[in-house]
Design a protein around this motif. Structure first.
Motif, PDB file in Angstrom:
ATOM      1  N   VAL A 220       0.842  -1.211   0.000  1.00 37.01           N
ATOM      2  CA  VAL A 220       0.000   0.000   0.000  1.00 37.01           C
ATOM      3  C   VAL A 220       0.871   1.253   0.000  1.00 37.01           C
ATOM      4  O   VAL A 220       0.613   2.216  -0.731  1.00 37.01           O
ATOM      5  CB  VAL A 220      -0.948   0.005   1.228  1.00 37.01           C
ATOM      6  CG1 VAL A 220      -1.713   1.316   1.312  1.00 37.01           C
ATOM      7  CG2 VAL A 220      -1.917  -1.152   1.149  1.00 37.01           C
ATOM      8  N   LEU A 221       1.950   1.227   0.796  1.00 38.87           N
ATOM      9  CA  LEU A 221       2.827   2.402   0.855  1.00 38.87           C
ATOM     10  C   LEU A 221       3.478   2.679  -0.503  1.00 38.87           C
ATOM     11  O   LEU A 221       3.528   3.825  -0.954  1.00 38.87           O
ATOM     12  CB  LEU A 221       3.920   2.187   1.900  1.00 38.87           C
ATOM     13  CG  LEU A 221       3.610   2.762   3.277  1.00 38.87           C
ATOM     14  CD1 LEU A 221       4.744   2.475   4.229  1.00 38.87           C
ATOM     15  CD2 LEU A 221       3.341   4.271   3.197  1.00 38.87           C
ATOM     16  N   ASP A 222       3.966   1.616  -1.148  1.00 38.13           N
ATOM     17  CA  ASP A 222       4.559   1.773  -2.492  1.00 38.13           C
ATOM     18  C   ASP A 222       3.551   2.403  -3.435  1.00 38.13           C
ATOM     19  O   ASP A 222       3.872   3.258  -4.246  1.00 38.13           O
ATOM     20  CB  ASP A 222       4.927   0.389  -3.059  1.00 38.13           C
ATOM     21  CG  ASP A 222       6.325  -0.021  -2.621  1.00 38.13           C
ATOM     22  OD1 ASP A 222       7.021   0.801  -2.010  1.00 38.13           O
ATOM     23  OD2 ASP A 222       6.692  -1.186  -2.876  1.00 38.13           O
ATOM     24  N   GLU A 223       2.326   1.920  -3.323  1.00 39.91           N
ATOM     25  CA  GLU A 223       1.265   2.400  -4.201  1.00 39.91           C
ATOM     26  C   GLU A 223       0.928   3.860  -3.932  1.00 39.91           C
ATOM     27  O   GLU A 223       0.829   4.662  -4.860  1.00 39.91           O
ATOM     28  CB  GLU A 223      -0.006   1.576  -3.954  1.00 39.91           C
ATOM     29  CG  GLU A 223      -0.133   0.352  -4.815  1.00 39.91           C
ATOM     30  CD  GLU A 223      -0.131   0.710  -6.272  1.00 39.91           C
ATOM     31  OE1 GLU A 223       0.886   0.427  -6.903  1.00 39.91           O
ATOM     32  OE2 GLU A 223      -1.111   1.280  -6.762  1.00 39.91           O
TER      33      GLU A 223
ATOM     34  N   ARG B 286      -9.146   3.717  -1.610  1.00 37.30           N
ATOM     35  CA  ARG B 286      -8.164   2.977  -2.430  1.00 37.30           C
ATOM     36  C   ARG B 286      -7.160   2.211  -1.558  1.00 37.30           C
ATOM     37  O   ARG B 286      -6.971   1.000  -1.759  1.00 37.30           O
ATOM     38  CB  ARG B 286      -7.452   3.919  -3.417  1.00 37.30           C
ATOM     39  CG  ARG B 286      -6.743   3.147  -4.536  1.00 37.30           C
ATOM     40  CD  ARG B 286      -5.840   4.045  -5.364  1.00 37.30           C
ATOM     41  NE  ARG B 286      -6.522   5.001  -6.205  1.00 37.30           N
ATOM     42  CZ  ARG B 286      -6.944   4.757  -7.446  1.00 37.30           C
ATOM     43  NH1 ARG B 286      -6.778   3.571  -7.972  1.00 37.30           N
ATOM     44  NH2 ARG B 286      -7.528   5.706  -8.153  1.00 37.30           N
ATOM     45  N   PRO B 287      -6.519   2.856  -0.556  1.00 32.12           N
ATOM     46  CA  PRO B 287      -5.586   2.069   0.266  1.00 32.12           C
ATOM     47  C   PRO B 287      -6.247   0.910   0.999  1.00 32.12           C
ATOM     48  O   PRO B 287      -5.651  -0.163   1.137  1.00 32.12           O
ATOM     49  CB  PRO B 287      -5.016   3.077   1.277  1.00 32.12           C
ATOM     50  CG  PRO B 287      -5.516   4.405   0.894  1.00 32.12           C
ATOM     51  CD  PRO B 287      -6.477   4.284  -0.232  1.00 32.12           C
ATOM     52  N   VAL B 288      -7.505   1.097   1.434  1.00 31.08           N
ATOM     53  CA  VAL B 288      -8.206  -0.007   2.124  1.00 31.08           C
ATOM     54  C   VAL B 288      -8.361  -1.182   1.156  1.00 31.08           C
ATOM     55  O   VAL B 288      -8.076  -2.340   1.491  1.00 31.08           O
ATOM     56  CB  VAL B 288      -9.590   0.458   2.647  1.00 31.08           C
ATOM     57  CG1 VAL B 288     -10.394  -0.724   3.180  1.00 31.08           C
ATOM     58  CG2 VAL B 288      -9.423   1.510   3.735  1.00 31.08           C
ATOM     59  N   ALA B 289      -8.781  -0.884  -0.087  1.00 31.42           N
ATOM     60  CA  ALA B 289      -8.975  -1.945  -1.079  1.00 31.42           C
ATOM     61  C   ALA B 289      -7.644  -2.608  -1.435  1.00 31.42           C
ATOM     62  O   ALA B 289      -7.566  -3.834  -1.569  1.00 31.42           O
ATOM     63  CB  ALA B 289      -9.627  -1.363  -2.339  1.00 31.42           C
TER      64      ALA B 289
ATOM     65  N   LEU C 225       3.215   5.722  -6.207  1.00 31.63           N
ATOM     66  CA  LEU C 225       2.313   5.414  -7.338  1.00 31.63           C
ATOM     67  C   LEU C 225       2.961   4.419  -8.306  1.00 31.63           C
ATOM     68  O   LEU C 225       2.954   4.614  -9.526  1.00 31.63           O
ATOM     69  CB  LEU C 225       1.919   6.704  -8.068  1.00 31.63           C
ATOM     70  CG  LEU C 225       1.144   7.729  -7.244  1.00 31.63           C
ATOM     71  CD1 LEU C 225       0.845   8.955  -8.078  1.00 31.63           C
ATOM     72  CD2 LEU C 225      -0.163   7.154  -6.740  1.00 31.63           C
ATOM     73  N   LYS C 226       3.549   3.367  -7.735  1.00 33.59           N
ATOM     74  CA  LYS C 226       4.330   2.415  -8.544  1.00 33.59           C
ATOM     75  C   LYS C 226       3.547   1.833  -9.708  1.00 33.59           C
ATOM     76  O   LYS C 226       4.026   1.759 -10.829  1.00 33.59           O
ATOM     77  CB  LYS C 226       4.800   1.266  -7.645  1.00 33.59           C
ATOM     78  CG  LYS C 226       6.232   1.417  -7.204  1.00 33.59           C
ATOM     79  CD  LYS C 226       6.662   0.174  -6.501  1.00 33.59           C
ATOM     80  CE  LYS C 226       8.170   0.091  -6.483  1.00 33.59           C
ATOM     81  NZ  LYS C 226       8.621  -1.052  -5.678  1.00 33.59           N
ATOM     82  N   ARG C 227       2.300   1.395  -9.445  1.00 39.00           N
ATOM     83  CA  ARG C 227       1.525   0.767 -10.520  1.00 39.00           C
ATOM     84  C   ARG C 227       1.071   1.812 -11.536  1.00 39.00           C
ATOM     85  O   ARG C 227       1.065   1.547 -12.731  1.00 39.00           O
ATOM     86  CB  ARG C 227       0.330   0.008  -9.943  1.00 39.00           C
ATOM     87  CG  ARG C 227       0.776  -1.196  -9.108  1.00 39.00           C
ATOM     88  CD  ARG C 227      -0.358  -1.903  -8.427  1.00 39.00           C
ATOM     89  NE  ARG C 227      -1.283  -2.503  -9.354  1.00 39.00           N
ATOM     90  CZ  ARG C 227      -2.413  -1.953  -9.749  1.00 39.00           C
ATOM     91  NH1 ARG C 227      -2.773  -0.787  -9.263  1.00 39.00           N
ATOM     92  NH2 ARG C 227      -3.198  -2.542 -10.596  1.00 39.00           N
ATOM     93  N   TYR C 228       0.696   2.991 -11.055  1.00 38.92           N
ATOM     94  CA  TYR C 228       0.244   4.047 -11.965  1.00 38.92           C
ATOM     95  C   TYR C 228       1.354   4.369 -12.977  1.00 38.92           C
ATOM     96  O   TYR C 228       1.104   4.628 -14.150  1.00 38.92           O
ATOM     97  CB  TYR C 228      -0.101   5.296 -11.146  1.00 38.92           C
ATOM     98  CG  TYR C 228      -0.935   6.337 -11.861  1.00 38.92           C
ATOM     99  CD1 TYR C 228      -1.234   6.240 -13.209  1.00 38.92           C
ATOM    100  CD2 TYR C 228      -1.427   7.438 -11.166  1.00 38.92           C
ATOM    101  CE1 TYR C 228      -1.998   7.199 -13.850  1.00 38.92           C
ATOM    102  CE2 TYR C 228      -2.197   8.403 -11.789  1.00 38.92           C
ATOM    103  CZ  TYR C 228      -2.470   8.281 -13.136  1.00 38.92           C
ATOM    104  OH  TYR C 228      -3.225   9.232 -13.761  1.00 38.92           O
ATOM    105  N   ARG C 229       2.622   4.302 -12.535  1.00 39.99           N
ATOM    106  CA  ARG C 229       3.729   4.621 -13.430  1.00 39.99           C
ATOM    107  C   ARG C 229       3.838   3.614 -14.572  1.00 39.99           C
ATOM    108  O   ARG C 229       4.402   3.923 -15.614  1.00 39.99           O
ATOM    109  CB  ARG C 229       5.039   4.675 -12.645  1.00 39.99           C
ATOM    110  CG  ARG C 229       5.096   5.914 -11.790  1.00 39.99           C
ATOM    111  CD  ARG C 229       5.979   5.714 -10.607  1.00 39.99           C
ATOM    112  NE  ARG C 229       7.368   5.959 -10.918  1.00 39.99           N
ATOM    113  CZ  ARG C 229       8.269   6.179  -9.981  1.00 39.99           C
ATOM    114  NH1 ARG C 229       7.911   6.198  -8.707  1.00 39.99           N
ATOM    115  NH2 ARG C 229       9.498   6.387 -10.302  1.00 39.99           N
TER     116      ARG C 229
END
Ligand code: SF4
Ligand code: SF4
Length: 371
Positions: free
Chosen positions: A198-201, A359-362, A205-209
């Motif tokens: 979650v923190l990475d995300e 979003r972080p909860v999901a 925004l690792k996946r968004y990149r």
């Protein structure tokens, strides 16, 4: 058991999903999406849910929150079914459904209501502001026809209700995520990994990149600071930085003094970041630079405009303080800045802003499904 509800398409149209019934299920959208995984088959499957009216399947899904609205799928769709705006619309639908008061539904579905509500709230907050300065001439005039306590208590109740709505919204979301037969198995040993995911995300925004690394893409060859992920990151961290700076100012010093105070420097940097992010996001929407920016809902515009005004008036006041510029105009700017900032906090639970919590909860829950 889920009931098929064909009228659901009309409901989703009010959240911004208009053409998805044209989908003929080819799967191109899912094939081009860089963010789909073995366990997360979107957007095609979710379009089926929408067509069939399977609301519960949408509400109990973690995958809805894995999409970052990059627009790649819309570009690849042979039927112009708009899978990217569809995904954004079902996120709006989910936010409105989790939130317990029904206010979010009205704000998302009716633009005139959204305008009327924000204006009425601004007036109320303006009155509330004067309860903090009870000796001001305007305050005395207001308190002549409405008692101080009533206005002050009403303001505090509104702030309290916002927090409560968010807490209940998250509980509702959890209830949906853990309904049905596909509950992920909770394991303590996976908790550190879930937090890191979650923190990475959220922080990087690792996946968004991954969304805009396509060679054919409009963004290919452009510097990272122009990419949508960086714009999103700037708005998010700019706003969080401003919240922290304002809280520190409030706790430790008279905010009207000392421009070199650490919290003030943090506020200036965070404000610049947020102004950059919101200006670019609005510019991309005005120019419709890619598919992702072609369709913007009124509620999204309102959100960006509010953030931009909060940033602009904040800098205006910064300069006014630095040059000791006392004027009626600066007082008016101060009132506007404070009202807009308070509206942003109050509307957090009832707007697109709430995705920063959902979003972080999901994602946290999704980690247990995927690992
Ligand atoms: S690409 Fe278009 S038509 Fe094909 S499944 Fe996706 S939304 Fe439907
Ligand atoms: S908008 Fe981007 S992330 Fe979302 S489903 Fe489409 S391609 Fe995937």
């Amino acid at each position: 058991m889920n009931q098929v509800d064909t009228a659901f398409s009309k409901e989703l149209a009010k959240y911004g999903a208009s053409d998805f019934a044209a989908c003929y299920n080819c799967g191109n959208c899912t094939a081009v999406c860089d963010l789909t995984e073995k366990q997360a088959n979107f957007p095609r499957m979710f379009i089926r849910y929408g067509v069939l009216g399977l609301k519960k399947d949408i509400l109990k899904s973690r995958e809805v929150w894995l999409c970052y609205a990059c627009g790649e799928c819309t570009k690849a769709c042979p039927r112009q079914a708009g899978p990217a705006p569809y995904m954004a619309a079902i996120r709006r639908y989910a936010i409105a459904s989790y939130e317990p008061t029904g206010l979010t539904k009205l704000l998302f579905k009716s633009n005139p209501f959204a305008i009327l509500f924000t204006v009425a709230l601004a007036v109320l907050l303006g009155f509330f502001l004067f309860t903090l300065k009870p000796d001001h001439d305007v305050s005395r005039w207001i308190f002549n026809w409405m008692p101080f306590d009533v206005i002050h208590d009403l303001g505090m109740i509104i702030f309290g209700l916002t927090g409560l709505a968010l807490v209940i919204g998250v509980i509702n979301m959890m209830r949906h995520l853990y309904s049905g037969n596909e509950k992920p198995v909770f394991e303590w040993k996976k908790v550190p990994g879930a937090f890191r995911y979650v923190l990475d995300e959220m922080a990087l925004l690792k996946r968004y990149r991954n969304c805009d690394d396509d060679e054919e893409d409009y963004w290919a060859g452009k510097p990272e600071w122009q990419h949508p992920w960086f714009i999103h990151w700037s708005i998010m961290w700019g706003f969080i930085g401003l919240l922290v700076a304002t809280t520190l100012d409030f706790l430790f010093k008279d905010p009207s003094l000392a421009i070199w105070w650490p919290s003030r420097i943090l506020g200036t940097l965070a404000g610049l970041l947020m102004m950059y992010g919101t200006s670019m996001a609005m510019w991309y929407r005005i120019k419709k630079v890619t598919k992702a920016y072609e369709e913007t809902q009124f509620s999204d515009w309102m959100f960006l405009v509010f953030l931009w005004i909060a940033g602009f008036t904040g800098f205006w006041l910064e300069v006014a303080v630095a040059i000791s510029g006392h004027s009626v105009l600066n007082q008016v700017i101060f009132v506007i800045h404070t009202i807009i900032s308070m509206e942003l906090v109050i509307l957090f639970a009832f707007s697109r802003f709430a995705h920063a919590i959902y979003r972080p909860v999901a994602l946290f829950s999704y980690y247990f499904v995927k690992s």
